[in-house]
Scaffold this active site. Sequence first.
Site, PDB file in Angstrom:
ATOM      1  N   HIS A  76     -15.303  -5.303   5.362  1.00 15.47           N
ATOM      2  CA  HIS A  76     -14.886  -3.931   5.672  1.00 15.47           C
ATOM      3  C   HIS A  76     -15.982  -3.360   6.568  1.00 15.47           C
ATOM      4  O   HIS A  76     -17.111  -3.171   6.125  1.00 15.47           O
ATOM      5  CB  HIS A  76     -14.757  -3.120   4.377  1.00 15.47           C
ATOM      6  CG  HIS A  76     -14.539  -1.640   4.605  1.00 15.47           C
ATOM      7  ND1 HIS A  76     -13.509  -0.953   4.015  1.00 15.47           N
ATOM      8  CD2 HIS A  76     -15.218  -0.735   5.343  1.00 15.47           C
ATOM      9  CE1 HIS A  76     -13.560   0.316   4.397  1.00 15.47           C
ATOM     10  NE2 HIS A  76     -14.596   0.473   5.198  1.00 15.47           N
ATOM     11  N   LYS A 127     -16.492   1.603  -2.570  1.00 13.62           N
ATOM     12  CA  LYS A 127     -17.762   1.157  -1.995  1.00 13.62           C
ATOM     13  C   LYS A 127     -18.930   1.383  -2.949  1.00 13.62           C
ATOM     14  O   LYS A 127     -18.983   2.385  -3.658  1.00 13.62           O
ATOM     15  CB  LYS A 127     -18.020   1.914  -0.691  1.00 13.62           C
ATOM     16  CG  LYS A 127     -16.958   1.632   0.358  1.00 13.62           C
ATOM     17  CD  LYS A 127     -16.934   2.668   1.458  1.00 13.62           C
ATOM     18  CE  LYS A 127     -15.720   2.431   2.347  1.00 13.62           C
ATOM     19  NZ  LYS A 127     -15.466   3.586   3.245  1.00 13.62           N
ATOM     20  N   ARG A 137     -12.636  13.010   8.068  1.00 12.96           N
ATOM     21  CA  ARG A 137     -13.605  13.917   7.424  1.00 12.96           C
ATOM     22  C   ARG A 137     -14.983  13.277   7.511  1.00 12.96           C
ATOM     23  O   ARG A 137     -15.108  12.145   7.977  1.00 12.96           O
ATOM     24  CB  ARG A 137     -13.252  14.050   5.941  1.00 12.96           C
ATOM     25  CG  ARG A 137     -13.084  12.679   5.312  1.00 12.96           C
ATOM     26  CD  ARG A 137     -12.980  12.706   3.813  1.00 12.96           C
ATOM     27  NE  ARG A 137     -12.391  11.497   3.273  1.00 12.96           N
ATOM     28  CZ  ARG A 137     -13.011  10.351   3.067  1.00 12.96           C
ATOM     29  NH1 ARG A 137     -14.287  10.234   3.369  1.00 12.96           N
ATOM     30  NH2 ARG A 137     -12.387   9.308   2.573  1.00 12.96           N
ATOM     31  N   ARG A 175     -24.976   3.808  -3.863  1.00 15.42           N
ATOM     32  CA  ARG A 175     -24.334   4.935  -4.551  1.00 15.42           C
ATOM     33  C   ARG A 175     -24.664   4.828  -6.034  1.00 15.42           C
ATOM     34  O   ARG A 175     -24.249   3.871  -6.693  1.00 15.42           O
ATOM     35  CB  ARG A 175     -22.818   4.873  -4.396  1.00 15.42           C
ATOM     36  CG  ARG A 175     -22.337   5.011  -2.979  1.00 15.42           C
ATOM     37  CD  ARG A 175     -20.825   5.141  -2.994  1.00 15.42           C
ATOM     38  NE  ARG A 175     -20.297   5.130  -1.646  1.00 15.42           N
ATOM     39  CZ  ARG A 175     -19.064   5.528  -1.324  1.00 15.42           C
ATOM     40  NH1 ARG A 175     -18.242   5.950  -2.274  1.00 15.42           N
ATOM     41  NH2 ARG A 175     -18.644   5.482  -0.089  1.00 15.42           N
ATOM     42  N   VAL A 228     -18.848   9.839   2.549  1.00 22.15           N
ATOM     43  CA  VAL A 228     -19.969   9.711   1.621  1.00 22.15           C
ATOM     44  C   VAL A 228     -21.144   9.025   2.320  1.00 22.15           C
ATOM     45  O   VAL A 228     -22.283   9.489   2.258  1.00 22.15           O
ATOM     46  CB  VAL A 228     -19.536   8.871   0.387  1.00 22.15           C
ATOM     47  CG1 VAL A 228     -20.730   8.564  -0.503  1.00 22.15           C
ATOM     48  CG2 VAL A 228     -18.438   9.579  -0.396  1.00 22.15           C
ATOM     49  N   GLU A 238       1.396  -5.183   4.211  1.00 19.96           N
ATOM     50  CA  GLU A 238       0.457  -5.679   5.208  1.00 19.96           C
ATOM     51  C   GLU A 238       0.024  -7.066   4.776  1.00 19.96           C
ATOM     52  O   GLU A 238      -0.001  -7.367   3.587  1.00 19.96           O
ATOM     53  CB  GLU A 238      -0.762  -4.743   5.138  1.00 19.96           C
ATOM     54  CG  GLU A 238      -1.504  -4.508   6.394  1.00 19.96           C
ATOM     55  CD  GLU A 238      -2.579  -3.449   6.168  1.00 19.96           C
ATOM     56  OE1 GLU A 238      -2.427  -2.337   6.677  1.00 19.96           O
ATOM     57  OE2 GLU A 238      -3.546  -3.733   5.439  1.00 19.96           O
ATOM     58  N   LYS A 239      -0.351  -7.894   5.713  1.00 18.61           N
ATOM     59  CA  LYS A 239      -0.930  -9.195   5.386  1.00 18.61           C
ATOM     60  C   LYS A 239      -2.222  -8.953   4.594  1.00 18.61           C
ATOM     61  O   LYS A 239      -3.014  -8.069   4.954  1.00 18.61           O
ATOM     62  CB  LYS A 239      -1.256  -9.928   6.697  1.00 18.61           C
ATOM     63  CG  LYS A 239      -1.953 -11.235   6.529  1.00 18.61           C
ATOM     64  CD  LYS A 239      -0.972 -12.347   6.328  1.00 18.61           C
ATOM     65  CE  LYS A 239      -1.664 -13.626   5.874  1.00 18.61           C
ATOM     66  NZ  LYS A 239      -0.759 -14.450   5.054  1.00 18.61           N
ATOM     67  N   GLY A 293      -8.770   6.530  -1.575  1.00 18.25           N
ATOM     68  CA  GLY A 293      -9.782   6.376  -2.618  1.00 18.25           C
ATOM     69  C   GLY A 293      -9.631   5.079  -3.408  1.00 18.25           C
ATOM     70  O   GLY A 293      -9.967   5.010  -4.582  1.00 18.25           O
ATOM     71  N   LYS A 341       0.843  -1.207   0.000  1.00 16.15           N
ATOM     72  CA  LYS A 341       0.000   0.000   0.000  1.00 16.15           C
ATOM     73  C   LYS A 341       0.868   1.242   0.000  1.00 16.15           C
ATOM     74  O   LYS A 341       1.911   1.281   0.652  1.00 16.15           O
ATOM     75  CB  LYS A 341      -0.863   0.033   1.256  1.00 16.15           C
ATOM     76  CG  LYS A 341      -1.923  -1.037   1.320  1.00 16.15           C
ATOM     77  CD  LYS A 341      -2.771  -0.757   2.552  1.00 16.15           C
ATOM     78  CE  LYS A 341      -3.965  -1.660   2.613  1.00 16.15           C
ATOM     79  NZ  LYS A 341      -4.798  -1.350   3.784  1.00 16.15           N
TER      80      LYS A 341
HETATM   81  P1  ADP Z   1      -8.363   3.598   0.590  1.00 20.10           P
HETATM   82  O1  ADP Z   1      -7.887   4.638   1.545  1.00 20.10           O
HETATM   83  O2  ADP Z   1      -7.742   3.749  -0.754  1.00 20.10           O
HETATM   84  O3  ADP Z   1      -9.845   3.456   0.563  1.00 20.10           O
HETATM   85  P2  ADP Z   1      -8.117   1.323   2.374  1.00 20.10           P
HETATM   86  O4  ADP Z   1      -6.893   1.067   3.150  1.00 20.10           O
HETATM   87  O5  ADP Z   1      -9.292   1.913   3.097  1.00 20.10           O
HETATM   88  O6  ADP Z   1      -7.751   2.224   1.107  1.00 20.10           O
HETATM   89  O7  ADP Z   1      -8.586  -0.015   1.676  1.00 20.10           O
HETATM   90  C1  ADP Z   1      -9.651  -0.058   0.750  1.00 20.10           C
HETATM   91  C2  ADP Z   1     -10.141  -1.483   0.556  1.00 20.10           C
HETATM   92  O8  ADP Z   1      -9.068  -2.334   0.154  1.00 20.10           O
HETATM   93  C3  ADP Z   1     -10.681  -2.147   1.812  1.00 20.10           C
HETATM   94  O9  ADP Z   1     -12.027  -1.823   2.030  1.00 20.10           O
HETATM   95  C4  ADP Z   1     -10.487  -3.613   1.499  1.00 20.10           C
HETATM   96  O10 ADP Z   1     -11.502  -4.099   0.656  1.00 20.10           O
HETATM   97  C5  ADP Z   1      -9.189  -3.629   0.711  1.00 20.10           C
HETATM   98  N1  ADP Z   1      -8.039  -3.895   1.603  1.00 20.10           N
HETATM   99  C6  ADP Z   1      -7.198  -3.002   2.120  1.00 20.10           C
HETATM  100  N2  ADP Z   1      -6.253  -3.610   2.883  1.00 20.10           N
HETATM  101  C7  ADP Z   1      -6.497  -4.930   2.848  1.00 20.10           C
HETATM  102  C8  ADP Z   1      -5.891  -6.100   3.437  1.00 20.10           C
HETATM  103  N3  ADP Z   1      -4.823  -6.006   4.216  1.00 20.10           N
HETATM  104  N4  ADP Z   1      -6.447  -7.301   3.178  1.00 20.10           N
HETATM  105  C9  ADP Z   1      -7.542  -7.395   2.385  1.00 20.10           C
HETATM  106  N5  ADP Z   1      -8.158  -6.358   1.808  1.00 20.10           N
HETATM  107  C10 ADP Z   1      -7.656  -5.122   2.021  1.00 20.10           C
END
Ligand code: ADP
Length: 449
Positions: free
Chosen positions: A208, A237, A292, A338, A295, A200-201, A164, A158
């Site tokens: 979520h 989402k 913040r 949405r 949505v 991250e794992k 987003g 990441k």
């Molecule tokens: P953003 O800030 O871009 O929305 P997030 O960290 O909130 O990124 O992650 C968005 C989506 O990505 C999560 O809702 C999930 O579906 C997937 N995701 C993120 N990290 C993981 C993970 N470690 N394992 C599985 N799915 C993940």
Amino acid sequence: MFEKVLIANRGEIALRVIWACRDMGIKTVAVYSEADKFALHRRFADEDICIGPAPSAQSYLNVPAIISAAEITGAEAIHPGYGFLSENSHFIEVAESCNLCFIGPSSNSIRMMGDKAQARKTMIAAGVPVLPGSDGPISSQEEAVAVAKKIGMPVIIKASAGGGGRGMRIVRTEDELENAIATAQSEAEIAFGNGEVYIEKYLTSPRHIEIQILGDQNGNLIHLGERECSIQRRHQKIIEESPSPVLTAKLRKEMGLAAIKAAQATNYYNAGTVEFLVDDDGSFYFMEMNTRIQVEHGVTELVTGIDLVKWQIRIAAGEALTLKQKDIKLTGHALECRINAEDPRSFRPSPGLIEHFHAPGGPGVRIDSAVYAGYRVPPTYDSMIAKVMTHGADRKEAIARMKRALDLMILEGISTSIPLHLKILDDDQFQRGEFSTRFMEDFLKRVSW
Ligand code: ADP
């Protein structure tokens, strides 16, 4: 209380802020780009000011133009909505140096949570569970390989500055790792101007689930329960609901306390959301905090009866939070779909003229939208054109009301995602509430049109 608030946003969220201000007797200032000459936020605000040409970089992200608009109109505070400048700590500092109040958290909290690798570290120190992964950003290929070996495949790379749904890369085998890290770093550099990435794992089928929090500037913090946001496509989402079909009262309490701990660790105030991934066995892990209004805040408003945007304004004006944790009750069930201006099958954007529009009504239906018949959806911005929310005594009634609302919604002239939503609402797995973030991927394989 403020007498005049400037809204540094557009679309439905700008209207949402106007609604709150009207309820509170506060005057509003809309800012708009040349592409938004015929936008409703411009029409419904008490004053409006053009801040530049269509591209966001020259208008809705144009800090000097927005600050000047506030000064010219005599606004005392700025509501940033979501997206655009809402999580930009530099913007807050500039606004505050011009004696403008930012309706949101402090620039410091935003900075601490905005860097996702740093936020992970802060959470570990605060005792909030995170997924196994790297300690901060990856500094070398060797470190990446060592971390991946330790936590096991699959992993997710990441971007520290990601958001987003962008800047993420899933890696399933060790052979792919080296390449993936290099690509992720250069992609992050291009997209966010910051090439830092962390590991991250990767959980293969988590849910979520996020917790809404609200806190004042005196350190009072409460949570307003969860939103289930597992129905996503490409990490974006599509449908959100509250409560989650799987959360027990015990888990809700545990996650709520963890979210409050996360907020306390950054001296957080105003509205915010702590996002978690939840595993099959009920283990939950901090993913990130959105500093913040989100949505999907409306589903929480429907089940709690609390107006989050009004509270944002009150807290920014220095008022104390009078709500207590014990007063927060989730009543019934709320859903949000949405609606995007896009082809429901190919997901290709479909901007253009809305020829006919009819917003459905009836018991338990709320629509947050800024479109109307004769409105031309510009190609320049986000494709979301409406949020249809329903509230029912239980999940079944909320779903039935959503089907009724979407069936009776008229939005013609452009393609929209309404047909896709109707298919999802009819799906057995969706109706049983048995799904994870993988739902859409599988659903799109089995759906028939
Ligand atoms: P953003 O800030 O871009 O929305 P997030 O960290 O909130 O990124 O992650 C968005 C989506 O990505 C999560 O809702 C999930 O579906 C997937 N995701 C993120 N990290 C993981 C993970 N470690 N394992 C599985 N799915 C993940």
